[in-house]
Design an enzyme around this catalytic site. Structure first.
Site, PDB file in Angstrom:
ATOM      1  N   ASP A 261       0.904  -1.180  -0.092  1.00 28.68           N
ATOM      2  CA  ASP A 261       0.170  -0.080  -0.070  1.00 28.68           C
ATOM      3  C   ASP A 261       0.921   1.251   0.045  1.00 28.68           C
ATOM      4  O   ASP A 261       2.160   1.130  -0.358  1.00 28.68           O
ATOM      5  CB  ASP A 261      -0.993  -0.105   1.200  1.00 28.68           C
ATOM      6  CG  ASP A 261      -2.211   0.619   0.843  1.00 28.68           C
ATOM      7  OD1 ASP A 261      -2.144   1.862   0.490  1.00 28.68           O
ATOM      8  OD2 ASP A 261      -3.331   0.077   1.034  1.00 28.68           O
ATOM      9  N   HIS A 284       1.757   1.928  -3.152  1.00 33.33           N
ATOM     10  CA  HIS A 284       0.788   2.724  -3.815  1.00 33.33           C
ATOM     11  C   HIS A 284       1.260   4.352  -4.030  1.00 33.33           C
ATOM     12  O   HIS A 284       0.701   5.188  -4.256  1.00 33.33           O
ATOM     13  CB  HIS A 284      -0.741   2.779  -3.470  1.00 33.33           C
ATOM     14  CG  HIS A 284      -1.440   1.484  -3.235  1.00 33.33           C
ATOM     15  ND1 HIS A 284      -2.618   1.091  -2.495  1.00 33.33           N
ATOM     16  CD2 HIS A 284      -0.930  -0.059  -3.844  1.00 33.33           C
ATOM     17  CE1 HIS A 284      -3.003   0.000  -2.966  1.00 33.33           C
ATOM     18  NE2 HIS A 284      -1.984  -0.406  -3.504  1.00 33.33           N
TER      19      HIS A 284
END
Length: 457
Positions: A261, A284
């Site tokens: 993430d 991310h």
């Protein structure tokens, strides 16, 4: 002592999950042939090349030592020993977790009243896999259902030592796959800390974020090594490297992050943030947001400098994500939209990307794939004065030939976004092809704007 270490390794192998065994095996592999039982030296903190927004207070030397006892069996809760040592050495002391020792934490520990203390973690620390206990007793934070195994706060606190914290995350990854509403603890909670450093540590297998930094000022994270992927078919979700919240003058530098993430995420009311010299893989991106999730809340992220980041195998490089003005749903446990505030004075400079889906992504329609609805209800949270420069490298096949996405919900709430010196190539050889919408394209220098993929965010 080496014999004891090998015995503990065998016990963990017999009792623990495969991911936990890998973490401990890694820790043991880094141990020297002769184990030290002495205090370590506090790492030197050097801000290079960029300086923090404000100077950090000095941290004086400590005057006494407290060694933490351990059952050293890989299964018995050592929390009482830890609590005793920290209380004894609070206000001027040096707490030492000796090298080659194993600690188990099965009790939520609140250390938010610390003062002038060093915590020297040379050991291996594992949190228990009692998911029922942690869901009931982990410290509840105030954002997105976050909880923490423990929380450290106070004044003038330094945590370091070269040791490892293992969140025993595999059981949580599997449990979350069955029930998305469980409360998964964050591995390291920095809550209400005014001046301090967290450095030279290994973080492995966090159930959720690796670091939660809230209501804190003048804190630096340096030389932190983060990693932890699933060993089953159930993905390790929401494993952000850092989430900052209601904090200012935070520095994150010289870190390695392998996760699934955000590498770093600036949550609401993060100001004066410096992130530099980062290696991020599988993430991310370095993200502003998400913001504007809650109606009635004012979210501000302002004065952020991100410098010299290498981003590999990620969904994004530089990213700003803002919820729209109307309700939207990203997933069953993540909905929002309609909150107010601003994103202002954000700089990304010198970003290298390799196999990244979007080199740059800016959206005010986070969670809303219906662009018509997003434009009908523009985000009341404005984006202004964003400069992104010297982003270079390659994107993945996911959106080719598109390499970036800059889409606002209305030009009236999205101003002065400047892109310069961008050189991003898709696998098919197309360079600097971006999806653009409701943004001043004249400030996106060298970018070929298109409406392809306009409804995606």
């Amino acid at each position: 002592m080496l014999f004891k270490t090998s015995v503990v390794a065998l016990l963990l192998h017999a009792l623990g999950a495969s991911a936990t065994w890998l973490a401990y095996e890694e820790y043991v592999s880094r141990l020297p042939k002769t184990l030290s039982k002495h205090q370590g030296t506090r790492p030197k903190i050097a801000f290079e090349p960029k300086q923090p927004y404000s100077a950090f207070p000095k941290s004086p030397a400590r005057t006494r030592d407290c060694y933490v006892q351990s059952h050293n069996d890989g299964k018995t809760d050592d929390s009482a020993y830890i609590l005793s040592a920290v209380n004894k050495c609070n206000n001027g002391g040096h707490v030492i977790f000796p090298q080659g020792t194993t600690y188990v934490i099965g009790t939520a520990l609140n250390f938010t009243d610390l003062k002038h203390i060093d915590i020297d973690i040379q050991a291996y620390i594992q949190f228990t896999n009692d998911t029922d206990y942690w869901q009931a007793n982990a410290f509840k934070q105030v954002f997105q259902n976050a909880t923490t195994f423990f929380q450290i706060g106070g004044e003038d606190v330094n945590v370091y030592g070269g040791g490892m914290l293992d969140g025993n995350g595999q059981i949580w990854y599997d449990l979350y796959a069955a029930n998305i509403y469980i409360l998964r603890p964050v591995l390291f909670g920095t809550v209400g800390l005014n001046s301090g450093s967290i450095s030279d540590l290994y973080f492995r297998y966090s159930p959720q974020y690796y670091n939660w930094v809230a209501n804190s000022t003048d804190v630096v994270f340096q030389d932190i090594n983060i990693s932890g992927f699933t060993q089953s078919n159930n993905t390790a979700k929401n494993t952000d490297g850092w989430d900052t919240y209601r904090s200012s003058n935070i520095v994150i530098q010289n870190c390695i992050v392998n996760n699934g993430d955000d590498c770093v995420s600036f949550k609401p009311n993060s100001t004066e943030m410096l992130v530099q010299n980062m290696h991020c893989n599988g993430s991310h991106g370095i993200s502003v947001g998400s913001l504007g999730q809650y109606v009635g809340e004012v979210d501000i992220v302002e004065n952020v400098y991100v410098y010299n980041v290498s981003m590999f195998n990620a969904s994004d490089g530089a990213r700003i994500k803002v919820w729209p003005g109307s309700a939207a749903e990203l997933s069953g446990d993540l909905q929002g939209g309609g909150g107010t505030g601003r994103v202002n004075n954000i700089t990304y400079q010198d970003i290298s990307v390799t196999n990244v889906d979007y080199a740059i992504e800016i959206t005010q329609c986070y969670g809303q794939k219906n662009l018509t609805l997003c434009n009908a209800y523009p985000s009341p949270l404005t984006i202004s004065n964003v400069t992104i420069s010297n982003v270079h490298g390659t994107t993945s096949t996911k959106y080719e030939p598109i390499s970036g996405y800059v889409v606002c919900s209305s030009p009236s709430v999205c101003t002065n976004i400047t892109l310069t010196d961008i050189a991003v190539v898709a696998p098919d050889g197309v360079e600097n092809e971006f999806t653009c919408g409701d943004v001043d394209e004249t400030s996106l220098q060298g970018i070929n704007c298109t409406t392809t993929n306009l409804g995606y965010n």
